[in-house]
Structures are given as C-alpha cells and as structure tokens.
Enzyme design. Structure first.
Site, PDB file in Angstrom:
ATOM      1  N   GLU A   1       0.841  -0.911  -0.227  1.00 41.88           N
ATOM      2  CA  GLU A   1      -0.027   0.028  -0.108  1.00 41.88           C
ATOM      3  C   GLU A   1       0.842   1.376  -0.112  1.00 41.88           C
ATOM      4  O   GLU A   1       1.788   1.306   0.936  1.00 41.88           O
ATOM      5  CB  GLU A   1      -0.826   0.309   1.248  1.00 41.88           C
ATOM      6  CG  GLU A   1      -1.964  -1.108   1.270  1.00 41.88           C
ATOM      7  CD  GLU A   1      -2.704  -1.120   2.545  1.00 41.88           C
ATOM      8  OE1 GLU A   1      -4.020  -0.777   2.322  1.00 41.88           O
ATOM      9  OE2 GLU A   1      -2.266  -1.554   3.632  1.00 41.88           O
ATOM     10  N   ILE A   2       0.782   2.162  -0.853  1.00 45.28           N
ATOM     11  CA  ILE A   2       1.328   3.269  -0.977  1.00 45.28           C
ATOM     12  C   ILE A   2       0.354   4.442  -0.577  1.00 45.28           C
ATOM     13  O   ILE A   2      -0.722   4.818  -0.788  1.00 45.28           O
ATOM     14  CB  ILE A   2       1.641   3.692  -2.347  1.00 45.28           C
ATOM     15  CG1 ILE A   2       2.716   2.930  -3.075  1.00 45.28           C
ATOM     16  CG2 ILE A   2       2.472   5.226  -2.499  1.00 45.28           C
ATOM     17  CD1 ILE A   2       3.094   3.129  -4.550  1.00 45.28           C
TER      18      ILE A   2
END
Lengths: 331, 331
Positions: free
Chosen positions: B166-167
């Site tokens: 996840e960014i």
C-alpha cells in the site's frame, strides 16, 4: 479430493450410493459432478426433461476436465457415463436415492412444496439437503412431515471446485441426519462445516458480506480505486486466506500468538470500527476460549514452525503464479 | 515476480539501484530480500550492529530458498552475497541510497526522530518510505523538513512472499515521490496500490479487520467453532480470493454481472448488517460507477468467459492441493 482407492465402487464393498439431484442448474450440475467424481450414482431431475438432458452433457464435460487435470481416473470418467441417469418424475428420482440434494428456486412457497414432495417419495431415513443460501430449514421445513431429516447443505460457487459446504440444521433436525451428511460430504472430498444454530447468511455469506461491506465503503469514500481494492485481496490477503483462515492467520502474525496479536493490534481495529454498536470485545473472546483453542492446536512455542510452513506454502503459490505468468506471456 | 532478463544489472544499462533498509527485523529482512531478488544493492542498518549481521544471514537464507524454488537464478543468488552490505551508521546507510525503506518501531516520537535523521542524510530527491501499519505520514512527517518525500509504503506480512504493497501519501507528499515508489515496486515484482487519502488501517487492514470483526462475532455468538470459521475461508472464500478480489468475485457470480448480483443479494446482505449506522447503499455505488468500471474491464457478454477462466484457475489450485495432500501422506 476423494481418495479413489477407497471409492465405494470397490467390488468387495457395498454398491455405490445413489444421490438424487433435484434441479439441474449450475449448482445441481456441480453437485452431480462431486458425487460422480467419488464413484457414486447420480439421478438428475428437473421440471422440464430437456433441461436435465442438457445438464447431463455439462456434467460429463466437467468430469472430462477433471480427468484432463488428473483429478479423476479414466475409469471413473468412463463409469460416470453410466452412473448418471435422468429421471422422468420427481418420484422416480427420489425413490432409489440414499441422499437427496435439492437445488430449487429461492422462493419459500416453491421450496416448501418441493420439499414436501421429496419427503413423500424418499425412503425412510434418507436425508434431504437443500442448497439454499437464503432460506433456513426452520422456515421451509416447519410444516413438513419428515422435517427431522431436512437441513440446509449450502455449497460455495462453484461447488465442484470449492470444497467448503455449510451444514445448517433446523432445531428439529435429527442429529443422525447431520452426521450422515457430514460423513457423506467428507467421503466425496468436500469440506463440511457445522453451524450450531441458524443465522441469516450462515457463516460464509456473513464473512463475504463483512468484507464486501467494507470494500463498498472504501470505494464510496474514494479511498482507493475498485481495481486497487480488488488487488488488496487477490495479490495480498487472499493469498494467505487460501492457506489458512482469519484466526489461524493472526495466531501466526505475532510472536506470542493470538493473545499477543489482539493486545498489539486490537485497539487499531477497534478504532477503525468505533461506530459499531454491536462490537464484540476481542480480548474477552480470546480469554473466553479462542486462545486455548488455537494454542491447543499450535502452542506459542511452535509459532515459528507454523510461520515457516506458511512461508513454504506461499513460495509454492508464487511458483504457480510465476509459471502462469510465463505461460500466458508465451501465448 | 521480476523478470530477470530485464534486471537492472545488465551491463548495458545503468548500475543497480541501492536501497537502504533501516531496521532489520522480519519486515526489514523481507524488504532486503525483495530488492536483492531483483538484482539491486541493499544496505542494511540497525541500531545494534549485531542485529544487522544476524539479519543478513536470514536474508541470504531466504534468497537461497528462492533459488531452490527456481524463483531466482544461481547468478542472482551469488550476486546477492556481495549486493547486501551492512552500515555502521544511519548516515552511511542512507548516504548512497536511491530509496530508503524505514522499518522502525511503531512509536510516533521514535518514528519522527528516525525520519528526521534519514531526511538529513539522504540525497535530494531520494524518497523515504515507511513500513508503518498504524501511523500515517501526516502524523510522523508533519514537522520534517523534507516531508514532501515522505510517505507510507506498507507491505503485507511476509512482504517477500505476498506482493501487495500500500502506498499512502500525506497531503503534502510530492506526486513524483508517489510515482517513483510505484515504479520501483513494480520493477521489483511487488504489486503496489495507491490510497487517495489517509485512513486508519489503510485498505488492507480495514478489509482484514472487517472479516475479523465478523469472525469474532460469529464465534462469540456460538454460531460455529473456531476451526469451522477458519475453514470457511481456507477451504472456501479464500480460494476464490487468491484469484480475484471481492468486486471481481461478485461480478462473476450473477449472469448479469455486479448490478444483477447486488439486485439479487443486496437485500440479504443489508439484512445481515441492519444495525450498521454507517451502511453504504450498494445500489448507489453500483450506479455511481462500479458497474461501469467492472463492465469496462469485463462486459456482461463475457461473464461466461470469466467464469470459465476462474474455474480453470480453481482446477489448478485443486491439483496443487491434491499434490500436497499426496506429498504429506507420503511422509
């Protein structure tokens, strides 16, 4: 998957069981495949004869796929051509059955009438399972004479490829009926689970619904794209969940096991869903038996061993994925 | 997985990137493995030198496993012995890095101080990602001089075996930082997803939390045993979810796709969670873009094709499971 060396067709054992499949849509076809695969006899019935005939062709095609993938022998495939029969009437379908799997429409009145007919023609002691996902046995079997042999036997789509099946008895369902279905499903290579009481959505659709509810909420809030939310499962959580359930997963995700996990991360999860009026206190559940249950199966001293086994299984999945990526880029 | 033929170590291309891994626990070790696997250089730093030394041994062991499983070549394995270095100081670790992955403790003050130090020593333009699962970049980077290059880069445990990352940028994170990390993760074979805004638990832990919340509730209500709830995922829903996400799953589970599914089953799910004050109306989400998105990728006319592809993938999973069952019964 069923161990064919133990198949009931062995000449020294009893003759193969006969299973009546009532309703020949996708679910009925898949059930027929499950029982044929294990060497059993299947009688297929639908209200219009043409439907059952088409369904039979679909079932044979699925059996051929199983043979192509090495999941059934050529012998079992060959036998399945004679082991599947079509019945002209409901009575004929049910009369010789050792078990009946009903896959009628999800309409209460229709299911009541259908179950009453099955109950009328089935031999004493034969269990009647329903594939319904939405109508509990309490509702459709209350007024049935043989209601003690009625219960929900709910598969996951597609049932011949996903082994889990939910057994959901009504309060009046006989314990022997539950045990018979559990034994039969295990024998044919499915993985039955037992619900101790009826609840809307049973276990599977409640778990799916819980995930969908949050997925819809994240999409509605604009937190991430639909595609990225799907990837969070298919390239993330789903890989672990194809190997172990949610409780087993968190038991391996803290050095001290589930109680350690809930101590570390419980507050984070509580804050996420702080508007939930029915929230259960996880620590209470952990202390009330969950920790004893999980550590009974895997003591904290063996968590590292479990992590290692999980990681090896994930490596196998990566190999399979890499192989598929290569195969698809070859095309 | 990374395509080694495109690895950055090719003599005609630029020299391999150098990645600083700050914090050498399980997550740091897994990150080191991810970058080494793709042929990159890794500099490992921990507060006590002995820890990084032990971590290095673990990383090499993981690389050996990847080689055993055919997921990296012997060349890459050999190179990794010289491609992983230990740094004596944070400054030395960060000074030559093209990217910094920080895996410090989940304590706000510690993370702020650590990020400030990294920001001080990293070259201009170098992005600083944090593996944090619980502290948003808004919180830990607000007072950092180079806060526009700080963002959360949150993996799933174990990160070298589960590709999703996840960014999660802060409002002030530069768009170029987001793009750089996205490109880097894609290059090394991870699967990045982008959050459009910060939210507690991000996407992955919110989805996991939603499932856990219902699992704890079912256990608390005595609906099924812990083991049976786990099986509902590991032998049921998890098999599908290892192939596709929750939206893709329901799009294939009704003849007319997602809108048909929500029309048929939406009321059932709504009734399950009728006590939810924040409930989102699924039909509104479907009409608001979800259907267009899913049918854009797979039109309703191709649902049957998608079902066929899903079923073939499930057959492959069954083969793998059957093989493992045989292998384990051989032991």
């Amino acid at each position: 998957l069923p161990d064919e060396t133990n198949a009931v067709t062995d000449c020294h054992s009893e003759p193969p069981k006969t299973i009546a499949i009532i309703g020949s849509g996708l679910i009925g076809q898949a059930w027929a495949t499950v029982f044929l695969r294990a060497g059993m006899q299947v009688v297929l019935y639908d209200t219009a004869a043409g439907l059952a005939e088409q369904a039979k062709a679909q079932v044979i095609e699925r059996m051929s796929e199983f043979a192509q993938f090495g999941l059934v022998t050529q012998e079992t495939l060959g036998r399945s051509l004679t082991h599947i029969k079509l019945a002209e009437t409901l009575e004929a379908a049910v009369a010789t059955a050792d078990y009946v799997q009903e896959n009628g429409p999800e309409i209460l009145d229709v299911k009541v009438a259908l179950t009453r007919e099955i109950d009328r023609f089935a031999a004493p002691g034969v269990v009647i399972g329903s594939s319904t996902s939405g109508i509990t046995a309490s509702r459709y079997s209350a007024a049935i004479k043989g209601r003690d042999r009625c219960l929900v036997v709910h598969p996951i789509n597609p049932p011949h490829l996903v082994p889990l099946v939910e057994i959901v008895p009504a309060p009046w369902t006989a314990q022997t009926a539950v045990e018979d279905v559990n034994d039969l499903l295990t024998q044919v290579g499915q993985v039955p689970i037992l619900l101790n009481r009826e609840i809307d959505g049973f276990v599977v659709n409640r778990l799916q619904g819980a995930l969908l509810r949050e997925a819809f909420s994240l999409l509605d809030k604009g937190v991430a794209s639909r595609r990225d939310i799907d990837k969070a499962i298919s390239d993330g959580l789903g890989l672990r969940w194809s190997l172990m359930g949610p409780f087993e997963t968190i038991h391996l995700n803290a050095p001290g096991g589930v109680s350690d996990y809930v101590r570390r991360f419980g507050p984070m999860y509580r804050d996420m869903f702080s508007d939930d009026p029915g929230a259960v206190d996880w620590e209470t559940v952990v202390e009330g038996g969950l920790e004893a249950d999980l550590t009974g199966e895997r003591p904290v001293s063996e968590i590292a061993v479990g992590q290692k086994a999980r990681d090896t299984a994930l490596l196998h999945l990566l190999v399979q994925r890499a192989g598929k990526a290569i195969a698809s880029s070859d095309q």
